[in-house]
Write a protein that holds these residues in place. Structure first.
Motif, short mmCIF file in Angstrom:
data_model
loop_
_atom_site.label_atom_id
_atom_site.label_comp_id
_atom_site.label_asym_id
_atom_site.label_seq_id
_atom_site.Cartn_x
_atom_site.Cartn_y
_atom_site.Cartn_z
N ASP A 161 -155.41 80.07 0.18
CA ASP A 161 -156.62 80.17 0.90
C ASP A 161 -157.60 79.02 0.10
N HIS A 162 -157.49 78.57 -1.09
CA HIS A 162 -158.34 77.85 -1.56
C HIS A 162 -158.02 76.39 -1.34
N LEU A 163 -157.45 75.93 -0.68
CA LEU A 163 -156.97 74.70 -0.37
C LEU A 163 -158.14 73.76 0.34
N GLY A 164 -158.68 74.50 1.25
CA GLY A 164 -159.90 74.02 1.93
C GLY A 164 -161.24 73.90 1.18
N ALA A 165 -161.33 74.76 0.20
CA ALA A 165 -162.58 74.78 -0.75
C ALA A 165 -162.30 73.77 -1.82
N SER A 166 -160.91 73.63 -2.17
CA SER A 166 -160.75 72.74 -3.26
C SER A 166 -160.86 71.23 -2.40
N LEU A 167 -160.68 70.94 -1.41
CA LEU A 167 -160.82 69.86 -0.71
C LEU A 167 -162.29 69.46 -0.62
N ALA A 168 -163.05 70.47 -0.26
CA ALA A 168 -164.54 70.25 -0.15
C ALA A 168 -165.17 70.23 -1.53
N GLU A 169 -164.69 70.69 -2.47
CA GLU A 169 -165.32 70.30 -3.87
C GLU A 169 -164.91 68.90 -4.30
N THR A 170 -163.79 68.64 -3.82
CA THR A 170 -163.29 67.24 -4.34
C THR A 170 -164.21 66.24 -3.77
N ILE A 171 -164.60 66.38 -2.58
CA ILE A 171 -165.67 65.57 -1.54
C ILE A 171 -167.02 65.50 -2.36
N ILE A 172 -167.29 66.87 -2.46
CA ILE A 172 -168.60 66.69 -3.28
C ILE A 172 -168.72 66.27 -4.47
N THR A 173 -167.84 66.14 -5.41
CA THR A 173 -167.72 65.43 -6.50
C THR A 173 -167.66 63.98 -6.43
N MET A 174 -167.10 63.35 -5.20
CA MET A 174 -166.98 62.05 -4.81
C MET A 174 -168.45 61.52 -4.58
N LEU A 175 -169.11 62.34 -3.44
CA LEU A 175 -170.20 62.03 -2.92
C LEU A 175 -171.38 62.17 -4.04
N SER A 176 -171.37 63.05 -4.94
CA SER A 176 -172.39 63.38 -5.94
C SER A 176 -172.63 61.84 -6.83
N ARG A 177 -171.50 60.93 -6.60
CA ARG A 177 -171.33 59.81 -7.50
C ARG A 177 -172.03 58.60 -6.95
N ALA A 178 -172.33 58.66 -5.46
CA ALA A 178 -172.68 57.81 -4.68
C ALA A 178 -174.49 57.91 -4.69
N PRO A 179 -175.21 56.79 -5.55
CA PRO A 179 -176.57 57.12 -5.73
C PRO A 179 -177.47 56.79 -4.58
N GLN A 180 -176.70 56.33 -3.39
CA GLN A 180 -177.68 56.30 -2.23
C GLN A 180 -177.75 57.39 -1.24
N ILE A 181 -177.08 58.63 -1.80
CA ILE A 181 -177.49 60.00 -0.96
C ILE A 181 -177.57 60.96 -2.07
N MET A 182 -178.27 62.34 -1.66
CA MET A 182 -178.12 63.38 -2.40
C MET A 182 -177.08 64.42 -1.81
N THR A 183 -176.45 65.01 -2.72
CA THR A 183 -175.31 66.17 -2.23
C THR A 183 -175.82 67.32 -2.66
N ILE A 184 -175.93 68.40 -1.72
CA ILE A 184 -176.21 69.70 -2.07
C ILE A 184 -175.11 70.38 -2.95
N ALA A 185 -175.50 71.07 -3.72
CA ALA A 185 -174.69 71.60 -4.86
C ALA A 185 -173.45 72.37 -4.25
N ARG A 186 -172.28 72.63 -4.87
CA ARG A 186 -171.33 73.50 -4.45
C ARG A 186 -171.72 74.83 -4.16
N ARG A 187 -172.32 75.55 -5.18
CA ARG A 187 -172.83 76.90 -5.00
C ARG A 187 -173.58 76.85 -3.85
N SER A 188 -174.74 76.22 -3.66
CA SER A 188 -175.47 76.40 -2.32
C SER A 188 -174.52 76.21 -0.92
#
Length: 141
Positions: free
Chosen positions: A46-73
């Motif tokens: 069940d957590h495979l999709g959530a893990s994938l999204a969390e990985t993408i959030i982590t990668m995007l949060s490193r990009a200084p040209q965009i803001m990424t909404i927090a995982r919990r939100s």
């Protein structure tokens, strides 16, 4: 894992290149929310999709040209059905990235799309196939 990394890179590039949605009031940067990916298939964890999204959030949060909404939100709206415009308003995000993930033998399939929450239009979609073992970070709950 190259396809999974590609999702983050392409999403960040598209958001930066095509800022049609209203940027955050706090900054002039585009804001993206990554929703938990739908996990398809009865044998998938069940957590495979959530893990994938969390990985993408982590990668995007490193990009200084965009803001990424927090995982919990973004994950707090996991089971909410609704128009992307409504979800965007709730999360105060100009873009929404969502998709699905499933396994077929030794292949991991990821289908994803990026929506402009201001117009409700889809601005990008892609499908990736990774062959071999599922990356360990995606298997961890």
């Amino acid at each position: 894992m190259a396809g999974i990394a590609s999702i983050g890179v392409v999403a960040a590039s598209l958001v930066q290149w095509r800022p049609t949605a209203t940027p955050s009031l706090a900054t002039a940067l585009p804001v993206i929310a990554v929703m938990p990916f739908e996990t398809r298939g009865a044998i998938e964890p069940d957590h495979l999709g959530a893990s994938l999204a969390e990985t993408i959030i982590t990668m995007l949060s490193r990009a200084p040209q965009i803001m990424t909404i927090a995982r919990r939100s973004s994950f707090s709206l996991r089971d909410k059905e609704g128009d992307v415009r409504t979800l965007g308003q709730t999360l105060q995000a100009g873009y929404l990235l969502e998709g699905s993930v499933w396994r077929d033998g030794d292949e991991l399939h990821v289908s994803t799309r990026l929506d402009d929450t201001h117009s409700g239009r889809q601005v990008w979609a892609a499908r990736f196939v990774e062959r071999g073992k599922i990356p360990t970070p995606l298997l961890m709950p």
